[in-house]
Design an enzyme around this catalytic site. Sequence first.
Site, PDB file in Angstrom:
ATOM      1  N   SER A  29      44.063  38.454  42.339  1.00 52.68           N
ATOM      2  CA  SER A  29      42.835  38.649  43.114  1.00 52.68           C
ATOM      3  C   SER A  29      42.142  37.310  43.245  1.00 52.68           C
ATOM      4  O   SER A  29      42.105  36.515  42.300  1.00 52.68           O
ATOM      5  CB  SER A  29      41.932  39.689  42.454  1.00 52.68           C
ATOM      6  OG  SER A  29      41.477  39.229  41.206  1.00 52.68           O
TER       7      SER A  29
ATOM      8  N   GLY B 163      38.851  36.774  44.676  1.00 50.54           N
ATOM      9  CA  GLY B 163      37.445  36.928  45.068  1.00 50.54           C
ATOM     10  C   GLY B 163      37.309  37.150  46.561  1.00 50.54           C
ATOM     11  O   GLY B 163      38.029  37.961  47.150  1.00 50.54           O
TER      12      GLY B 163
ATOM     13  N   GLY C  77      37.214  43.895  40.465  1.00 48.15           N
ATOM     14  CA  GLY C  77      38.615  43.866  40.021  1.00 48.15           C
ATOM     15  C   GLY C  77      39.078  45.245  39.571  1.00 48.15           C
ATOM     16  O   GLY C  77      40.208  45.664  39.854  1.00 48.15           O
ATOM     17  N   ASP C  78      38.193  45.979  38.906  1.00 52.03           N
ATOM     18  CA  ASP C  78      38.555  47.330  38.424  1.00 52.03           C
ATOM     19  C   ASP C  78      38.806  48.268  39.610  1.00 52.03           C
ATOM     20  O   ASP C  78      39.707  49.112  39.565  1.00 52.03           O
ATOM     21  CB  ASP C  78      37.425  47.913  37.559  1.00 52.03           C
ATOM     22  CG  ASP C  78      36.997  46.957  36.462  1.00 52.03           C
ATOM     23  OD1 ASP C  78      37.830  46.125  36.056  1.00 52.03           O
ATOM     24  OD2 ASP C  78      35.837  47.034  36.030  1.00 52.03           O
TER      25      ASP C  78
HETATM   26  N1  LIG Z   1      32.441  38.056  47.681  1.00 50.62           N
HETATM   27  C1  LIG Z   1      33.342  39.009  47.956  1.00 50.62           C
HETATM   28  N2  LIG Z   1      33.407  39.539  49.203  1.00 50.62           N
HETATM   29  C2  LIG Z   1      34.310  40.493  49.522  1.00 50.62           C
HETATM   30  N3  LIG Z   1      35.210  40.984  48.613  1.00 50.62           N
HETATM   31  C3  LIG Z   1      35.189  40.498  47.374  1.00 50.62           C
HETATM   32  C4  LIG Z   1      34.258  39.490  46.965  1.00 50.62           C
HETATM   33  N4  LIG Z   1      34.471  39.219  45.670  1.00 50.62           N
HETATM   34  C5  LIG Z   1      35.496  40.013  45.271  1.00 50.62           C
HETATM   35  N5  LIG Z   1      35.933  40.784  46.291  1.00 50.62           N
HETATM   36  C6  LIG Z   1      37.029  41.747  46.279  1.00 50.62           C
HETATM   37  O1  LIG Z   1      37.226  42.168  44.941  1.00 50.62           O
HETATM   38  C7  LIG Z   1      38.517  41.773  44.475  1.00 50.62           C
HETATM   39  C8  LIG Z   1      38.455  41.422  43.005  1.00 50.62           C
HETATM   40  O2  LIG Z   1      37.570  40.346  42.829  1.00 50.62           O
HETATM   41  P1  LIG Z   1      37.887  39.139  41.843  1.00 50.62           P
HETATM   42  O3  LIG Z   1      39.053  38.378  42.329  1.00 50.62           O
HETATM   43  O4  LIG Z   1      36.595  38.405  41.672  1.00 50.62           O
HETATM   44  O5  LIG Z   1      38.361  39.931  40.544  1.00 50.62           O
HETATM   45  P2  LIG Z   1      37.944  39.821  39.043  1.00 50.62           P
HETATM   46  O6  LIG Z   1      37.766  38.397  38.656  1.00 50.62           O
HETATM   47  O7  LIG Z   1      38.899  40.661  38.289  1.00 50.62           O
HETATM   48  O8  LIG Z   1      36.543  40.573  39.136  1.00 50.62           O
HETATM   49  P3  LIG Z   1      35.673  41.282  38.004  1.00 50.62           P
HETATM   50  O9  LIG Z   1      36.184  40.858  36.656  1.00 50.62           O
HETATM   51  O10 LIG Z   1      34.279  40.761  38.319  1.00 50.62           O
HETATM   52  O11 LIG Z   1      35.794  42.736  38.261  1.00 50.62           O
HETATM   53  C9  LIG Z   1      38.911  40.623  45.402  1.00 50.62           C
HETATM   54  O12 LIG Z   1      40.312  40.450  45.420  1.00 50.62           O
HETATM   55  C10 LIG Z   1      38.337  41.097  46.715  1.00 50.62           C
HETATM   56  O13 LIG Z   1      39.163  42.068  47.323  1.00 50.62           O
HETATM   57  O1  LIG Z   2      35.142  42.276  27.828  1.00 48.66           O
HETATM   58  P1  LIG Z   2      36.004  42.819  28.940  1.00 48.66           P
HETATM   59  O2  LIG Z   2      36.609  44.125  28.579  1.00 48.66           O
HETATM   60  O3  LIG Z   2      36.979  41.838  29.485  1.00 48.66           O
HETATM   61  O4  LIG Z   2      35.019  43.091  30.174  1.00 48.66           O
HETATM   62  C1  LIG Z   2      34.031  44.066  30.089  1.00 48.66           C
HETATM   63  C2  LIG Z   2      33.344  44.174  31.424  1.00 48.66           C
HETATM   64  O5  LIG Z   2      32.742  42.933  31.805  1.00 48.66           O
HETATM   65  O6  LIG Z   2      34.297  44.520  32.416  1.00 48.66           O
HETATM   66  C3  LIG Z   2      33.731  45.405  33.369  1.00 48.66           C
HETATM   67  C4  LIG Z   2      33.820  44.809  34.742  1.00 48.66           C
HETATM   68  O7  LIG Z   2      35.138  44.517  35.072  1.00 48.66           O
HETATM   69  C5  LIG Z   2      32.298  45.646  32.908  1.00 48.66           C
HETATM   70  O8  LIG Z   2      31.941  46.984  33.150  1.00 48.66           O
HETATM   71  C6  LIG Z   2      32.319  45.291  31.444  1.00 48.66           C
HETATM   72  O9  LIG Z   2      31.067  44.903  30.937  1.00 48.66           O
END
Ligand SMILES: Nc1ncnc2c1ncn2[C@@H]1O[C@H](COP(=O)(O)OP(=O)(O)OP(=O)(O)O)[C@@H](O)[C@H]1O
Ligand SMILES: O=P(O)(O)OC[C@@]1(O)O[C@H](CO)[C@@H](O)[C@@H]1O
Length: 311
Positions: free
Chosen positions: A221, A223, A252-253
């Site tokens: 992913s 962002g 991401g979830d």
């Molecule tokens: N600014 C944005 N605008 C549109 N879509 C987004 C944006 N940020 C994230 N996304 C969507 O969400 C998906 C997951 O985001 P990201 O790559 O930040 O994952 P992550 O780091 O696992 O996120 P998190 O841990 O915050 O849940 C991206 O691949 C995209 O599809």
């Molecule tokens: O400490 P971890 O398990 O890596 O992340 C926990 C967490 O940041 O992940 C979720 C968003 O993805 C939040 O609901 C939660 O607080």
Amino acid sequence: MSILTLTLNPALDLTVTLDQLTAGSVNLAKAGYLGAAGKGINVARVLSDLGHTPTVSGFLGLDNDAAFRALFNQYGIDDAFVRLAGDTRVNVKVSEASGRVTDINLPGLQVSDTEWNRLLARLESLAGSFETLVVAGSLPPGVRPQQLEGMIEMWRGRGKQVLLDASGGALRAGIKGLPSLIKPNIDELADLVGRPISEGMDLVTCAREIQKQGIDHVVVSAGEDGVHWFGPNGYWRARVPQVKVISTVGAGDSLVAGLCAGFVEGLSEEKALRRACALSVMAVTQVGVGIRNQKELNGYEQAIVVEQVEA
Ligand SMILES: Nc1ncnc2c1ncn2[C@@H]1O[C@H](COP(=O)(O)OP(=O)(O)OP(=O)(O)O)[C@@H](O)[C@H]1O
Ligand SMILES: O=P(O)(O)OC[C@@]1(O)O[C@H](CO)[C@@H](O)[C@@H]1O
């Protein structure tokens, strides 16, 4: 056959919205929301909105589990969490008007080997009723990365699909158990291969490097730049529309939930990726995860561009 999501280290997320965070000063928040969360729980919530009936497991603190029980009731989620003495951690998410989010995550409750074995026994009793396991999030204190590796290896040995969304040592150890799918973001992928990654060819090389270790699906992913999916049938790239970001927590979830549902429903990569991305885009436009409005989700699906880069 049902889906089980495993959150070893859940959290109550305290999301605070403010115009701009100034470190080291008093900041006045516009609003605050406290909700039951943690990666696998967020995944289950989205799966439930998609019409699935997931079971959730992992470790929960007995002393503040009311919000979790309420959420599971509301979403028709089966609760197979092992309870520990004490409170589940509270994670703070500071969300600024610019869309920038600052996470302050606590370590979580200490887990003993006896409690780990209780979890294994609980999962064992459920084994016949699920085909797909989503393992998501960090390891609480006391759980060793090798324990996660062993668990994934065991479920894979029994022919279950295992989707893993973790980072750091948990991800490094977890991939040795050969899950069916991993979903690193670019920083997590860089950490895995041990070098910084630039967009383009380098990302492709690194993802392929991990795939060669025996992981069928490596979904990276990126962002606001969307998603790169390296699977056994090729490489798909999804581009997502620009939206007003409220909080990226849970994006991401939501993506993982969409991919998992796509597998279980036997969707093509193109369809699964399109819907999974739409769910993740919807997630960034709100606090928390889930399908707020089906019509809006359909709109995001249509706005997502998916291309198969390699067969
Ligand atoms: N600014 C944005 N605008 C549109 N879509 C987004 C944006 N940020 C994230 N996304 C969507 O969400 C998906 C997951 O985001 P990201 O790559 O930040 O994952 P992550 O780091 O696992 O996120 P998190 O841990 O915050 O849940 C991206 O691949 C995209 O599809
Ligand atoms: O400490 P971890 O398990 O890596 O992340 C926990 C967490 O940041 O992940 C979720 C968003 O993805 C939040 O609901 C939660 O607080």
